[in-house]
Design an enzyme around this catalytic site. Structure first.
Site, PDB file in Angstrom:
ATOM      1  N   ASP A  23       0.778  -1.076  -0.070  1.00 28.12           N
ATOM      2  CA  ASP A  23       0.375   0.201   0.521  1.00 28.12           C
ATOM      3  C   ASP A  23       0.395   1.416   0.474  1.00 28.12           C
ATOM      4  O   ASP A  23       1.595   1.740   1.089  1.00 28.12           O
ATOM      5  CB  ASP A  23      -0.930  -0.264   0.693  1.00 28.12           C
ATOM      6  CG  ASP A  23      -1.629  -1.350   0.885  1.00 28.12           C
ATOM      7  OD1 ASP A  23      -2.285  -1.631  -0.001  1.00 28.12           O
ATOM      8  OD2 ASP A  23      -2.692  -1.481   2.322  1.00 28.12           O
ATOM      9  N   GLY A 228     -19.792  -3.539  11.975  1.00 27.89           N
ATOM     10  CA  GLY A 228     -19.274  -3.082  12.222  1.00 27.89           C
ATOM     11  C   GLY A 228     -19.361  -2.843  14.363  1.00 27.89           C
ATOM     12  O   GLY A 228     -19.067  -3.653  14.620  1.00 27.89           O
ATOM     13  N   GLY A 259     -12.362  -5.752   9.377  1.00 31.14           N
ATOM     14  CA  GLY A 259     -12.242  -6.921   9.082  1.00 31.14           C
ATOM     15  C   GLY A 259     -11.726  -8.300   8.320  1.00 31.14           C
ATOM     16  O   GLY A 259     -12.164  -9.499   9.206  1.00 31.14           O
ATOM     17  N   ASP A 260     -10.588  -8.063   8.147  1.00 28.29           N
ATOM     18  CA  ASP A 260      -9.393  -8.730   7.869  1.00 28.29           C
ATOM     19  C   ASP A 260      -9.118  -9.551   9.414  1.00 28.29           C
ATOM     20  O   ASP A 260      -9.228 -10.504   9.536  1.00 28.29           O
ATOM     21  CB  ASP A 260      -8.786  -8.111   7.278  1.00 28.29           C
ATOM     22  CG  ASP A 260      -9.287  -7.588   5.497  1.00 28.29           C
ATOM     23  OD1 ASP A 260      -8.991  -8.443   5.906  1.00 28.29           O
ATOM     24  OD2 ASP A 260      -8.144  -7.144   5.533  1.00 28.29           O
ATOM     25  N   SER A 299      -2.433  -2.164  13.894  1.00 25.68           N
ATOM     26  CA  SER A 299      -3.343  -2.297  14.978  1.00 25.68           C
ATOM     27  C   SER A 299      -3.720  -3.490  15.206  1.00 25.68           C
ATOM     28  O   SER A 299      -4.445  -3.875  15.844  1.00 25.68           O
ATOM     29  CB  SER A 299      -4.457  -1.779  13.518  1.00 25.68           C
ATOM     30  OG  SER A 299      -5.638  -1.981  12.993  1.00 25.68           O
TER      31      SER A 299
END
Length: 309
Positions: A23, A228, A259-260, A299
């Site tokens: 990224d 969420g 989500g991963d 994170s």
């Protein structure tokens, strides 16, 4: 780090089959218009891709994890391999060559909105033949997790390659049509609201419970819908009604990669033998912990950080 080949299988709690990207992130005051050049911040390169994210998240939690992915024979590929090894992932299944490493070009404006261009690169060259050649990896994995940032034929071959007693966890992201044989192998299919609505189309209904009923009718053995901050909803075609799993309340800083992290944690706990609802309850805590820090892989929490939540 792992047991010897001669010991009782399986060697891995989780085998992740999927994408690995670099990224490339630049901050801008505003995004350029056609023909325009704007100056941005220093370039920051993060390891990413949904496959690499899931593998790193699972290994950070303590899962014995392997990643089957394809990167380029280049500096970005070496970065991704090193980041996986640092997280504790077995990288023996990471293939190199065929195309440059996949790249996501990301510009972020002061409000946090981003624009992303993805060059799939080597991810698009992960082939069904690569899956078949990795038969020993599949034979030694309790759970296999896959996403849709690799070719559809490779996803289908992954579903066929499961070892005896193994289960498939599929997150259809980015959303794309799924053949019946892949849907039938999912245990569970893991979707967010956007992915659920894409798969169901106009018949989706308005509640997570209606999405769960619609999705299980398509053939998956089980379905998990992420909601969420509200947690998740779990539906098992072999059990009763869908069950809500609440999330702890946290101050969200950055939802990238959450989500991963959720899917990786869910897959790991299923591999340990937990029931789907119990595994989802752990996974929502992992997802909640992940949103309290900046970035994706940076994170992802350890098991200790999840316990402290």
């Amino acid at each position: 780090m792992h047991e010897n080949e001669d010991s009782a299988p399986p060697r891995y709690d989780l085998l992740v089959v999927g994408s690995a990207n670099a990224d490339l992130v630049v901050g801008v005051d505003r995004r350029p218009g056609p023909g325009e050049t704007v100056l941005g911040s220093d370039l920051v390169v993060h390891p990413g891709g949904k496959g690499a994210n899931q593998a790193a998240a699972a290994a950070r939690l303590g899962a014995r994890t392997a990643l089957l992915a394809r990167v380029g024979d280049d500096a970005h590929g070496r970065l991704l391999r090193a980041s996986q090894q640092e997280a504790g992932v077995d990288t023996g299944g990471m293939l190199a060559g065929g195309a440059p490493t996949g790249v996501a070009l990301i510009t972020v404006d002061p409000s946090g909105d981003n624009s992303i261009v993805v060059s799939p690169g080597a991810n698009a060259r992960l082939t069904p033949e690569d899956i078949r050649a990795a038969a020993p990896l599949f034979a030694s994995a309790r759970v296999v997790s896959v996403q849709l940032e690799i070719p559809p034929a490779t996803v289908a071959e992954t579903a066929r390659a499961l070892g005896p007693g193994a289960r498939l966890v599929l997150n259809p992201s980015p959303p794309a049509p799924l053949p019946a044989e892949v849907l039938a192998a999912c245990d569970p299919l893991v979707v967010n609201e956007h992915e659920a609505r894409y798969i169901l189309g106009e018949s989706a209904g308005s509640t997570p419970e209606s999405w769960a009923r619609g999705l299980t009718a398509l053939g998956p053995l089980s379905v998990v819908i992420t909601l969420g901050a509200e947690g998740a909803l779990v539906a098992d075609s072999r059990a009763g009604d869908p069950v809500r799993v609440p999330s702890p309340q946290v101050d969200a800083v950055d939802t990238t990669g959450a989500g991963d992290a959720f899917t990786a944690a869910l897959a790991w706990r299923l591999g340990l033998g937990e029931e789907l609802t119990e595994a989802a309850a752990f996974a929502v805590r992992v997802g909640a912990a992940a949103v309290t820090k900046q970035g994706a892989q940076a994170s992802f929490p350890t098991a200790e950080e999840v316990s402290a939540l």
